[in-house]
Write an enzyme that holds these catalytic residues in place. Sequence first.
Site, PDB file in Angstrom:
ATOM      1  N   ALA A  69      45.093  33.233  40.378  1.00  0.00           N
ATOM      2  CA  ALA A  69      45.880  34.015  39.261  1.00  0.00           C
ATOM      3  C   ALA A  69      44.735  34.650  38.515  1.00  0.00           C
ATOM      4  O   ALA A  69      44.092  34.103  37.850  1.00  0.00           O
ATOM      5  CB  ALA A  69      46.831  32.956  38.493  1.00  0.00           C
ATOM      6  N   SER A  70      44.963  36.019  38.205  1.00  0.00           N
ATOM      7  CA  SER A  70      43.928  36.804  37.838  1.00  0.00           C
ATOM      8  C   SER A  70      44.193  36.762  36.343  1.00  0.00           C
ATOM      9  O   SER A  70      44.889  36.323  35.575  1.00  0.00           O
ATOM     10  CB  SER A  70      44.027  38.272  38.090  1.00  0.00           C
ATOM     11  OG  SER A  70      44.188  38.303  39.492  1.00  0.00           O
TER      12      SER A  70
END
Length: 365
Positions: A69-70
Site C-alpha cells: 500500500a503506497s
Amino acid sequence: MTAVNWDRVFADTPRRSYIPAVVWADDDDPINRDKDPDAWAEAVATDTPLVTQMDDGAEGGGLFPSSSASMPSLVRLMLDQLDIRPDHRVLEVGTGTGWNAALLATALTDGEVITIEVDPALAAQAKENLIACRAAPFVVVGDGLRGYPDGAPYDRLIATMAVQHVPYEWPEQVKPGGVILTPWGTAFHNSGLLRLVVNSDGTASGPFVGSVNFMWARSQRRRFDTREFVGDVIPDPAPDRVRHTTTDPRPVREEHAEFAIGLRLPDVEQRVYFGRGDAADEYTQWLSDGLSWASVDYVPGADKFEVNESGPRDLWAEIEAAYDAWRAQGEPAREQHGVTVTPDGQRTWVNGPNGRVDVGPASVA
C-alpha cells in the site's frame, strides 16, 4: 465538468479500511493488528508505504516484498497527475488492496473505474474490501499489461506497479488525448513516474514527471531480484582484472545520474553494500549483466578507487562512459527525459522526443 475535489475524496475514503491485518513497515518484522493493534493503527496512519504481501503470497519464502500500500502523499501525487474528471472512464492496472480503486470510484461520480489484478488472492481480498466499503469499481483478475479491451476505450489509465517496457496495449485502449500514468524504471535504477499522452496516430509520448519507486510488474521484474547478488548472480567474485579509477563513485550514484545511466545500460543491475562500525562510510558497488560483473570500492578521502571485473564486458568502463555522456549533455534531470511508445516498442529520449539517448555498450569510447 469540474475537477475532482481530492481533499474530500481522501476524507471520505480512509486507507485503514483497505489494509490487511498483517503488514511490514521499515524492517522485516510483521506488524499484526490482532497482536498489537496500536502499532498497526500507528503504521496505517503514517505517511509511509506498507508491504501487504510477501513472496507472491507463498508460505515460508524468503520475505521478498510482492505487494504494498503506497504512502498516501504519493497516491495523491499520482492522482493529481492523472488529471481525471468525474465523468471519465478509468482503467487501473494493479488493484492491490483496493484503496486506490476506491479513491477513483469515489471521485468518478459520473464515470466508471475498472481495476485489474494479476494475483487472484489479492483481487478477491480487494473485492471484499470494496464491497464492505460500498465502493463499486469493477474488479478483474488478469494480466494488466494487456489492458482490459472489453472495457475500452478509456479516458485514463493508471498503473500501480513499475514497468521497464510500456506495453502497446495500453495506448491502444486509451482515447486520443487520454493520459497513461505509470511508474517506470530500468534494471539499474527505478525512480521514474512517466506521464504519456496518446496521440491521434495511436502512439503515446510524454516526460517523466516525478520520482517514485514501485514494485515491478511480476512479468517485468529485474532478472536477479529474488537472487543473492554476490554468491549467486556472481557465483565467484574472484576478479579477472583489477585496476584503479579516478572517477569518484559517489556522484555516479546521484539520483539523476543513475537514472540517465540506466537509460543507456538498461541490462545492468547493481547492488550497494555499506561497511559497518569504523568502515560505515565505505561501500562497494556491484554490477552485473549475468555474464560480466564489476565492483568498485569507495573509501572516504581516497583519490583512486579499486575496480574488480570479470567477464567479456568492462562494466565499470561502460558506467563511466554513460556518466560522461550524461554530463556532456548538461546533466539533464530525470524530468528532462521521456518515452515514446509505438507498435514497434518504446524509445527513451532527452530534451524532447527528438533528443537522442544512446543505448548499450556501443556508447563506450
